[in-house]
Design a protein around this motif. Structure first.
Motif, PDB file in Angstrom:
ATOM      1  N   ALA A 121      -7.882  50.808  29.623  1.00  0.00           N
ATOM      2  CA  ALA A 121      -7.704  49.351  29.698  1.00  0.00           C
ATOM      3  C   ALA A 121      -6.242  48.970  29.473  1.00  0.00           C
ATOM      4  O   ALA A 121      -5.703  48.097  30.171  1.00  0.00           O
ATOM      5  CB  ALA A 121      -8.598  48.668  28.666  1.00  0.00           C
ATOM      6  N   ARG A 122      -5.602  49.617  28.514  1.00  0.00           N
ATOM      7  CA  ARG A 122      -4.181  49.338  28.252  1.00  0.00           C
ATOM      8  C   ARG A 122      -3.324  49.713  29.453  1.00  0.00           C
ATOM      9  O   ARG A 122      -2.399  48.984  29.828  1.00  0.00           O
ATOM     10  CB  ARG A 122      -3.713  50.078  27.001  1.00  0.00           C
ATOM     11  N   ALA A 123      -3.605  50.867  30.041  1.00  0.00           N
ATOM     12  CA  ALA A 123      -2.837  51.301  31.215  1.00  0.00           C
ATOM     13  C   ALA A 123      -3.019  50.336  32.379  1.00  0.00           C
ATOM     14  O   ALA A 123      -2.062  49.988  33.083  1.00  0.00           O
ATOM     15  CB  ALA A 123      -3.264  52.708  31.618  1.00  0.00           C
ATOM     16  N   ALA A 124      -4.249  49.876  32.587  1.00  0.00           N
ATOM     17  CA  ALA A 124      -4.532  48.950  33.676  1.00  0.00           C
ATOM     18  C   ALA A 124      -3.829  47.615  33.450  1.00  0.00           C
ATOM     19  O   ALA A 124      -3.275  47.021  34.378  1.00  0.00           O
ATOM     20  CB  ALA A 124      -6.038  48.733  33.804  1.00  0.00           C
ATOM     21  N   GLN A 125      -3.838  47.148  32.212  1.00  0.00           N
ATOM     22  CA  GLN A 125      -3.171  45.873  31.917  1.00  0.00           C
ATOM     23  C   GLN A 125      -1.672  45.981  32.172  1.00  0.00           C
ATOM     24  O   GLN A 125      -1.060  45.077  32.759  1.00  0.00           O
ATOM     25  CB  GLN A 125      -3.429  45.496  30.445  1.00  0.00           C
ATOM     26  N   HIS A 126      -1.088  47.075  31.758  1.00  0.00           N
ATOM     27  CA  HIS A 126       0.356  47.270  31.910  1.00  0.00           C
ATOM     28  C   HIS A 126       0.752  47.379  33.382  1.00  0.00           C
ATOM     29  O   HIS A 126       1.757  46.787  33.803  1.00  0.00           O
ATOM     30  CB  HIS A 126       0.784  48.525  31.154  1.00  0.00           C
ATOM     31  N   LYS A 127      -0.021  48.105  34.158  1.00  0.00           N
ATOM     32  CA  LYS A 127       0.330  48.342  35.560  1.00  0.00           C
ATOM     33  C   LYS A 127      -0.051  47.180  36.478  1.00  0.00           C
ATOM     34  O   LYS A 127       0.669  46.868  37.443  1.00  0.00           O
ATOM     35  CB  LYS A 127      -0.347  49.626  36.056  1.00  0.00           C
ATOM     36  N   MET A 128      -1.188  46.539  36.205  1.00  0.00           N
ATOM     37  CA  MET A 128      -1.698  45.533  37.132  1.00  0.00           C
ATOM     38  C   MET A 128      -1.158  44.127  36.889  1.00  0.00           C
ATOM     39  O   MET A 128      -1.200  43.285  37.794  1.00  0.00           O
ATOM     40  CB  MET A 128      -3.230  45.512  37.078  1.00  0.00           C
ATOM     41  N   ASN A 129      -0.650  43.843  35.717  1.00  0.00           N
ATOM     42  CA  ASN A 129      -0.102  42.511  35.460  1.00  0.00           C
ATOM     43  C   ASN A 129       1.082  42.247  36.393  1.00  0.00           C
ATOM     44  O   ASN A 129       1.988  43.078  36.506  1.00  0.00           O
ATOM     45  CB  ASN A 129       0.339  42.390  34.005  1.00  0.00           C
ATOM     46  N   THR A 130       1.063  41.105  37.055  1.00  0.00           N
ATOM     47  CA  THR A 130       2.059  40.653  38.049  1.00  0.00           C
ATOM     48  C   THR A 130       1.981  41.437  39.364  1.00  0.00           C
ATOM     49  O   THR A 130       2.854  41.269  40.218  1.00  0.00           O
ATOM     50  CB  THR A 130       3.505  40.709  37.503  1.00  0.00           C
ATOM     51  N   SER A 131       0.969  42.289  39.532  1.00  0.00           N
ATOM     52  CA  SER A 131       0.788  42.962  40.826  1.00  0.00           C
ATOM     53  C   SER A 131       0.083  41.994  41.786  1.00  0.00           C
ATOM     54  O   SER A 131      -0.252  40.864  41.409  1.00  0.00           O
ATOM     55  CB  SER A 131      -0.028  44.240  40.654  1.00  0.00           C
ATOM     56  N   GLU A 132      -0.148  42.428  43.023  1.00  0.00           N
ATOM     57  CA  GLU A 132      -0.751  41.551  44.027  1.00  0.00           C
ATOM     58  C   GLU A 132      -2.110  42.054  44.484  1.00  0.00           C
ATOM     59  O   GLU A 132      -2.305  43.258  44.675  1.00  0.00           O
ATOM     60  CB  GLU A 132       0.179  41.417  45.238  1.00  0.00           C
ATOM     61  N   ILE A 133      -3.017  41.122  44.630  1.00  0.00           N
ATOM     62  CA  ILE A 133      -4.326  41.381  45.234  1.00  0.00           C
ATOM     63  C   ILE A 133      -4.563  40.290  46.280  1.00  0.00           C
ATOM     64  O   ILE A 133      -4.502  39.094  45.965  1.00  0.00           O
ATOM     65  CB  ILE A 133      -5.461  41.365  44.191  1.00  0.00           C
ATOM     66  N   ASP A 134      -4.810  40.704  47.491  1.00  0.00           N
ATOM     67  CA  ASP A 134      -5.009  39.761  48.592  1.00  0.00           C
ATOM     68  C   ASP A 134      -3.838  38.784  48.737  1.00  0.00           C
ATOM     69  O   ASP A 134      -4.030  37.583  48.997  1.00  0.00           O
ATOM     70  CB  ASP A 134      -6.315  38.973  48.410  1.00  0.00           C
ATOM     71  N   GLY A 135      -2.617  39.319  48.536  1.00  0.00           N
ATOM     72  CA  GLY A 135      -1.428  38.486  48.712  1.00  0.00           C
ATOM     73  C   GLY A 135      -1.130  37.533  47.580  1.00  0.00           C
ATOM     74  O   GLY A 135      -0.189  36.730  47.671  1.00  0.00           O
ATOM     75  N   ARG A 136      -1.878  37.606  46.482  1.00  0.00           N
ATOM     76  CA  ARG A 136      -1.648  36.716  45.330  1.00  0.00           C
ATOM     77  C   ARG A 136      -1.194  37.546  44.132  1.00  0.00           C
ATOM     78  O   ARG A 136      -1.792  38.576  43.803  1.00  0.00           O
ATOM     79  CB  ARG A 136      -2.934  35.961  44.976  1.00  0.00           C
TER      80      ARG A 136
END
Length: 254
Positions: A121-136
């Protein structure tokens, strides 16, 4: 808002932070409405509503809160399966739920993802924050409702973040951390500058002394001048001795 009402609301709020941190360690609606967490009076009605609210987390929510991520700012087209597929590479997902409107069924643009392992969960939060899904560009943080003491949701005037257009920004979260108060900045600057002045004063004095010693050189005729002075000294002694002998001779003749 009158000072009397402001004072009564402040007494209702949680006591001020003992030590400033950019991320809130417990939720205080009055501080959340302040850009640096130092306001003593609410500046919008949402803060007042949050201060007067008594919110208790939903007892029917299951799962481990420290392993659950809050995923926000999703596109209207993003489905639960898309969210699941975007996070599954970090570890085994126990549950993924996209929140929808009860009446219309439309997406409310946020979801919750629970992992089996806290490290995943920590790794996912660190990597996915500010990333894009469906252009958002999405925002990912850990769930606050069951992990942050004193939490008040956005619908009651609390929460974190918000849009500038609403005039009800909330600070102290990962999205909008508190800015360092001016008083702390001044204390830090004064401490640094005073120690720097002391250091500079002594270091400058030492550097000037060393520089003077390095640049000092004896005159090119230093040796000759010393020899000349010595010979001149001995010559004068000889002249005095000769003069004394002459006086003695004259005295003997007389």
């Amino acid at each position: 808002m009158t000072s009397a009402v402001c004072g009564s609301l402040v007494r209702l709020s949680i006591r001020p932070m003992e030590r400033w941190t950019p991320i809130a360690r417990q939720y205080n609606p009055l501080q959340a409405g302040s850009i640096d967490g130092t306001d003593t009076c609410p500046h919008d009605r949402g803060v007042v509503r949050a201060m007067l609210s008594e919110y208790r987390p939903n007892k029917h929510i299951d799962g481990d809160p420290v392993k659950t991520l809050f995923v926000a700012r999703l596109s209207s087209d993003t489905t639960e399966d898309i969210v699941y597929d975007s996070f599954k590479r970090f570890g085994r997902i126990v549950k993924c739920k996209l929140i929808r409107d009860i009446v219309t069924g439309a997406s409310r643009h946020y979801a919750f993802v629970e992992f089996e392992d806290r490290g995943d969960a920590r790794a996912a939060q660190h990597k996915m924050n500010t990333s894009e899904i469906d252009g958002r560009k999405i925002f990912v943080d850990f769930e606050c409702e069951r992990t942050l003491k004193g939490w008040i949701p956005r619908r009651l005037g609390g929460g974190f973040g918000g849009r500038k257009e609403s005039g009800q920004l909330r600070f102290g979260g990962l999205d909008r951390p508190y800015r360092k108060p001016i008083s702390i900045m001044l204390e830090s600057r004064d401490s640094t500058s005073s120690s720097g002045r002391r250091h500079d004063r002594f270091s400058d004095r030492s550097s000037l002394r060393n520089e003077s010693l390095r640049n000092y050189s004896r005159p090119s005729d230093y040796g000759r001048s010393r020899d000349h002075n010595r010979s001149h000294y001995h010559s004068r002694r000889r002249e005095r001795s000769t003069s004394r002998e002459r006086r003695d001779r004259r005295r003997d003749v007389d």
